[in-house]
Design a protein around this motif. Structure first.
Motif, PDB file in Angstrom:
ATOM      1  N   SER A 108       0.823  -1.209   0.000  1.00 17.99           N
ATOM      2  CA  SER A 108       0.000   0.000   0.000  1.00 17.99           C
ATOM      3  C   SER A 108       0.857   1.258   0.000  1.00 17.99           C
ATOM      4  O   SER A 108       0.391   2.320  -0.398  1.00 17.99           O
ATOM      5  CB  SER A 108      -0.956   0.020   1.204  1.00 17.99           C
ATOM      6  N   LEU A 109       2.099   1.135   0.409  1.00 16.73           N
ATOM      7  CA  LEU A 109       2.999   2.289   0.452  1.00 16.73           C
ATOM      8  C   LEU A 109       3.875   2.384  -0.788  1.00 16.73           C
ATOM      9  O   LEU A 109       4.144   3.476  -1.271  1.00 16.73           O
ATOM     10  CB  LEU A 109       3.867   2.229   1.712  1.00 16.73           C
ATOM     11  N   VAL A 110       4.341   1.254  -1.255  1.00 22.31           N
ATOM     12  CA  VAL A 110       5.180   1.204  -2.461  1.00 22.31           C
ATOM     13  C   VAL A 110       4.652   0.062  -3.337  1.00 22.31           C
ATOM     14  O   VAL A 110       5.117  -1.077  -3.239  1.00 22.31           O
ATOM     15  CB  VAL A 110       6.674   0.995  -2.108  1.00 22.31           C
ATOM     16  N   PRO A 111       3.648   0.365  -4.169  1.00 21.69           N
ATOM     17  CA  PRO A 111       3.078  -0.678  -5.034  1.00 21.69           C
ATOM     18  C   PRO A 111       4.160  -1.346  -5.884  1.00 21.69           C
ATOM     19  O   PRO A 111       5.052  -0.688  -6.411  1.00 21.69           O
ATOM     20  CB  PRO A 111       2.093   0.102  -5.911  1.00 21.69           C
ATOM     21  N   GLY A 112       4.073  -2.667  -5.944  1.00 20.65           N
ATOM     22  CA  GLY A 112       5.034  -3.421  -6.735  1.00 20.65           C
ATOM     23  C   GLY A 112       6.278  -3.845  -5.980  1.00 20.65           C
ATOM     24  O   GLY A 112       7.117  -4.549  -6.529  1.00 20.65           O
ATOM     25  N   THR A 113       6.422  -3.438  -4.724  1.00 19.96           N
ATOM     26  CA  THR A 113       7.588  -3.841  -3.956  1.00 19.96           C
ATOM     27  C   THR A 113       7.597  -5.358  -3.788  1.00 19.96           C
ATOM     28  O   THR A 113       6.540  -6.003  -3.786  1.00 19.96           O
ATOM     29  CB  THR A 113       7.625  -3.153  -2.567  1.00 19.96           C
ATOM     30  N   ALA A 114       8.772  -5.923  -3.644  1.00 22.17           N
ATOM     31  CA  ALA A 114       8.892  -7.368  -3.447  1.00 22.17           C
ATOM     32  C   ALA A 114       8.533  -7.777  -2.020  1.00 22.17           C
ATOM     33  O   ALA A 114       8.271  -8.943  -1.756  1.00 22.17           O
ATOM     34  CB  ALA A 114      10.311  -7.823  -3.769  1.00 22.17           C
TER      35      ALA A 114
END
Length: 136
Positions: A108-114
């Motif tokens: 929700s904070l960094v979409p697409g993070t691993a």
């Protein structure tokens, strides 16, 4: 959490975002799990509980985490010295509120993070963040 931790438009919202996070940090600094950089000591039970929770949620499967038994993961970055870092994931100010929010819902904070959501409660995330902030 009702506050947005990353701005929708860097040019117009970055300053507002940082002020919101700074205000949240100032409120948290008076509590028992404030980071050493504020001059307040960590509450030993909080940091020990955070260390235990990092092991319980198996964060060491991906990360190397000093002081956490068996946390020798190499799939993600080491968390050694995490309390000295300026940013979380290169994007969020490294302050306890933002770190707890990141632990709870990284996508929700960094979409697409691993980094996956691991089902961590807000209370557990605050304790985990308290421990990670001691890693200097």
């Amino acid at each position: 959490m009702s506050r947005r931790l990353i701005p929708s438009s860097p040019a117009t919202n970055w300053r507002a975002c940082m002020l919101t996070l700074a205000g949240a940090w100032l409120i948290d600094a008076a509590g028992p799990v404030a980071a050493e950089s504020t001059g307040h000591a960590e509450h030993p039970r909080s940091t020990e509980a955070g260390r235990t929770l990092l092991a319980q949620y198996q964060c060491g499967s991906c990360h190397t985490i000093p002081g956490v038994a068996g946390a020798q993961g190499i799939a993600a970055g080491t968390l050694e010295g995490f309390g000295r870092r300026s940013y979380i994931a290169g994007r969020l100010a490294n302050i306890p509120d933002a770190l707890a929010a990141w632990i709870v819902a990284p996508q929700s904070l960094v979409p697409g993070t691993a980094m996956p959501a691991m089902g961590v409660s807000q209370a557990d995330a605050q304790l985990m963040a308290a421990y990670l902030m001691t890693l200097r």
